[in-house]
Motif scaffolding. Structure first.
Motif, short mmCIF file in Angstrom:
data_model
loop_
_atom_site.label_atom_id
_atom_site.label_comp_id
_atom_site.label_asym_id
_atom_site.label_seq_id
_atom_site.Cartn_x
_atom_site.Cartn_y
_atom_site.Cartn_z
N ARG A 95 -88.18 31.86 76.36
CA ARG A 95 -89.53 32.36 76.09
C ARG A 95 -89.69 33.76 76.67
NH1 ARG A 95 -93.57 27.77 78.10
NH2 ARG A 95 -92.15 27.94 79.89
N GLY A 96 -90.48 34.58 75.97
CA GLY A 96 -90.76 35.92 76.43
C GLY A 96 -91.83 36.54 75.56
N THR A 97 -92.06 37.83 75.76
CA THR A 97 -93.07 38.55 74.98
C THR A 97 -92.45 39.81 74.39
OG1 THR A 97 -94.82 37.76 76.45
CG2 THR A 97 -95.33 39.65 75.04
N VAL A 98 -92.38 39.88 73.06
CA VAL A 98 -91.82 41.04 72.37
C VAL A 98 -92.87 42.14 72.32
CG1 VAL A 98 -90.91 41.90 70.18
CG2 VAL A 98 -90.26 39.64 71.02
N THR A 99 -92.49 43.35 72.72
CA THR A 99 -93.40 44.50 72.65
C THR A 99 -93.03 45.46 71.54
OG1 THR A 99 -92.05 45.66 74.31
CG2 THR A 99 -93.92 44.36 75.11
N GLY A 100 -91.89 45.26 70.90
CA GLY A 100 -91.46 46.09 69.79
C GLY A 100 -90.10 45.65 69.31
N PHE A 101 -89.76 45.97 68.05
CA PHE A 101 -88.44 45.61 67.52
C PHE A 101 -87.97 46.71 66.59
CE2 PHE A 101 -91.16 44.19 64.12
CZ PHE A 101 -90.41 44.31 62.96
N GLY A 102 -86.68 46.68 66.28
CA GLY A 102 -86.11 47.70 65.42
C GLY A 102 -84.85 47.18 64.74
N ILE A 103 -84.28 48.01 63.87
CA ILE A 103 -83.08 47.64 63.13
C ILE A 103 -81.88 48.49 63.53
CG2 ILE A 103 -84.36 46.74 61.16
CD1 ILE A 103 -83.89 49.39 59.75
N THR A 104 -82.08 49.46 64.44
CA THR A 104 -80.99 50.30 64.94
C THR A 104 -81.09 50.39 66.46
OG1 THR A 104 -82.24 52.38 64.79
CG2 THR A 104 -81.01 51.67 62.83
N GLY A 105 -79.94 50.63 67.07
CA GLY A 105 -79.93 50.78 68.52
C GLY A 105 -80.58 52.05 68.99
N ARG A 106 -80.68 53.06 68.11
CA ARG A 106 -81.32 54.31 68.50
C ARG A 106 -82.83 54.18 68.60
NH1 ARG A 106 -78.77 58.17 64.03
NH2 ARG A 106 -79.20 56.26 62.85
N ALA A 107 -83.40 53.22 67.88
CA ALA A 107 -84.85 52.99 67.92
C ALA A 107 -85.11 51.49 68.02
CB ALA A 107 -85.52 53.59 66.69
N PRO A 108 -84.84 50.90 69.19
CA PRO A 108 -84.94 49.44 69.30
C PRO A 108 -86.38 48.93 69.29
CG PRO A 108 -84.46 50.41 71.43
CD PRO A 108 -84.39 51.53 70.44
N ALA A 109 -87.36 49.80 69.43
CA ALA A 109 -88.77 49.36 69.44
C ALA A 109 -89.58 50.19 68.45
CB ALA A 109 -89.34 49.46 70.85
N ALA A 110 -89.01 50.47 67.29
CA ALA A 110 -89.68 51.33 66.32
C ALA A 110 -90.84 50.65 65.62
CB ALA A 110 -88.66 51.82 65.28
N PHE A 111 -90.83 49.33 65.59
CA PHE A 111 -91.87 48.60 64.86
C PHE A 111 -92.65 47.70 65.81
CE2 PHE A 111 -88.32 49.43 62.00
CZ PHE A 111 -88.95 50.05 60.93
N ALA A 112 -93.92 47.58 65.55
CA ALA A 112 -94.78 46.72 66.37
C ALA A 112 -94.54 45.26 66.00
CB ALA A 112 -96.24 47.08 66.16
N PRO A 113 -94.74 44.35 66.96
CA PRO A 113 -94.56 42.92 66.66
C PRO A 113 -95.47 42.49 65.51
CG PRO A 113 -94.78 43.27 69.02
CD PRO A 113 -95.10 44.57 68.37
N GLY A 114 -94.92 41.71 64.60
CA GLY A 114 -95.67 41.22 63.45
C GLY A 114 -95.59 42.10 62.22
N SER A 115 -95.11 43.34 62.36
CA SER A 115 -94.99 44.23 61.20
C SER A 115 -93.69 43.93 60.46
CB SER A 115 -95.03 45.70 61.64
OG SER A 115 -93.96 45.97 62.53
N GLU A 116 -93.54 44.54 59.31
CA GLU A 116 -92.38 44.30 58.44
C GLU A 116 -91.51 45.55 58.39
OE1 GLU A 116 -92.41 41.69 54.67
OE2 GLU A 116 -92.50 43.76 53.92
N ALA A 117 -90.20 45.37 58.64
CA ALA A 117 -89.25 46.49 58.63
C ALA A 117 -88.25 46.29 57.51
CB ALA A 117 -88.53 46.57 59.97
N GLU A 118 -87.85 47.40 56.88
CA GLU A 118 -86.87 47.37 55.80
C GLU A 118 -85.46 47.39 56.39
OE1 GLU A 118 -87.27 47.13 52.57
OE2 GLU A 118 -89.49 47.15 52.58
N LEU A 119 -84.67 46.39 56.05
CA LEU A 119 -83.28 46.35 56.51
C LEU A 119 -82.44 47.37 55.76
CD1 LEU A 119 -82.80 42.47 56.74
CD2 LEU A 119 -83.04 44.06 58.65
N ARG A 120 -81.44 47.89 56.42
CA ARG A 120 -80.62 48.93 55.80
C ARG A 120 -79.81 48.39 54.62
NH1 ARG A 120 -77.54 51.37 60.91
NH2 ARG A 120 -77.58 49.14 61.47
N GLY A 121 -79.44 47.13 54.66
CA GLY A 121 -78.67 46.54 53.56
C GLY A 121 -79.54 45.90 52.50
N GLY A 122 -80.84 46.10 52.62
CA GLY A 122 -81.76 45.48 51.68
C GLY A 122 -82.41 44.27 52.30
N GLY A 123 -83.68 44.08 52.02
CA GLY A 123 -84.41 42.97 52.57
C GLY A 123 -85.38 43.43 53.62
N THR A 124 -86.07 42.48 54.22
CA THR A 124 -87.08 42.79 55.23
C THR A 124 -86.86 41.95 56.48
OG1 THR A 124 -88.59 41.11 54.31
CG2 THR A 124 -88.79 43.39 53.48
#
Length: 383
Positions: A95-124
């Motif tokens: 258990r923990g609390t996410v404060t941000g997420f991302g799809i690359t190591g250069r921007a690991p917190a680019a998106f706010a929790p609950g938002s939708e991010a586009e995967l580089r290979g397609g998809g969300t």
């Protein structure tokens, strides 16, 4: 006018100044102690004064491709970022609390929790604040699911792992014995030599005594780093080389100026009547030295012993130069610097734990002899 029974303002100023100095010395020590129980990653992420608080750190995990299922026309993987084996040690009960997420190591917190991010290979990809994630794509993810980077509030962690690594290091017990082997003779030998020299400079009349005293004072300000290479070359020429005998000789030479200066000042301040009475009674200089001067000079001897013991025990530079680089000859400071900290020396938790382990013996010596320290330091200051 000061009223009897009341302290002057100067006394209060002295007390406050002493208290301020004590606090300034204690704060780094407390910080070092707290850091010795902290995790390496948390030390890098926040200061020791923030140790009771949660720390925001970045992690990564991989979605389990085996949990893939079809949902309508999409391939879906669901799970929780805190349940991955990679981060099991960081989050209790997954258990923990996410404060941000991302799809690359250069921007690991680019998106706010609950938002939708586009995967580089397609998809969300969507990651909730509680760590639940959902990856969806029109094509199968294959044998490997997408990598998820996220930033989360990590609860404070205190551990004994740093102390276990230091105490459990290979041949650490041998390094402790080597440190004692170097420190004890390197403390006793300068005291023996300096005591004889100090008595001669204080109570024996001979030509050039003043020049010798001036030379001793001048040697106090010579940096030992200037003598390392010439002294090591001399050791190899005379056949001593890098050995315990060589490091004893080096520490003796580096410690003698302070020892002679300190002991000479103390012995010169002893009552002349006692020395003259002993000479009238027929005592030789050696008898006066061993039976009168040496026992009376114990505070000065103890003061120098404290300084020399602490200096040799904590020494790294001289040990690196005058001892072989083999594991069998390493002292604790060299063992910690070479084998535990590595070439970059960035593991502060290990360094802090090693510091508190290594100061155990010096603290014992200091508190055993500290009552003589002030009297020895004030030697010769008042006639």
């Amino acid at each position: 006018m000061q009223v009897a029974g009341q302290k002057s303002r100067l006394a209060w100023a002295v007390h406050l100044s002493v208290a301020a100095l004590v606090v300034l010395w204690i704060i780094p020590t407390v910080g070092l102690l707290i850091s010795s129980f902290r995790d390496r990653d948390q030390i890098s992420a926040s200061g020791w004064w923030q140790s009771p608080l949660a720390v925001e750190q970045t992690y990564r995990t991989r979605a389990d491709a085996g949990a893939e299922r079809q949902e309508g026309g999409l391939y879906v993987i669901e799970g929780n970022v805190f349940a991955g084996e990679e981060n099991a040690d960081a989050f209790a009960a997954a258990r923990g609390t996410v404060t941000g997420f991302g799809i690359t190591g250069r921007a690991p917190a680019a998106f706010a929790p609950g938002s939708e991010a586009e995967l580089r290979g397609g998809g969300t990809l969507t990651v909730a604040q509680d760590g639940a994630f959902r990856a969806a794509a029109s094509d199968s993810f294959g044998r490997r699911g997408p990598t998820i980077y996220f930033e989360a509030e990590t609860p404070p962690r205190f551990t004994l792992e740093n102390y276990s690594r230091v105490l459990g290091a290979d041949q650490m017990n041998l390094a402790f014995i080597n440190t004692l082997t170097v420190t004890v003779p390197a403390t006793v030998i300068p005291i023996l030599i300096a005591a004889f020299a100090a008595y001669a400079l204080a109570w024996m009349e001979f030509p050039g005594r003043g020049l010798l005293i001036a030379a001793v004072v001048g040697l106090l300000v010579v940096p030992l780093q200037l003598a390392l290479v010439p002294l090591l070359s001399l050791h190899f020429k005379v056949g001593v080389g890098q050995s315990f005998l060589g490091i004893w000789m080096a520490h003796t030479g580096f410690g003698l100026p302070l020892a002679v200066y300190l002991l000479r000042n103390y012995m010169a301040g002893l009552p002349r009547d006692i020395i003259e009475s002993a000479r009238v009674d027929g005592a030789t200089d050696f008898q006066i030295f061993t039976r009168i001067v040496l026992p009376l000079s114990f505070p000065a001897l103890a003061s120098f012993a404290i300084f020399q013991f602490l200096w040799v025990w904590n020494d790294l530079l001289v040990a690196k130069v005058f001892l072989p680089s083999t594991d069998e000859a390493k002292v604790m400071t060299v063992k910690i610097a070479d084998d535990l900290l590595g070439s970059r020396g960035g593991d502060w938790g290990i360094l802090a734990a090693a510091a508190f382990i290594s100061i155990a013996v010096p603290l014992l010596v200091f508190f055993t002899l500290q009552r003589y320290l002030v009297r020895g330091l004030l030697a010769g200051s008042v006639k």
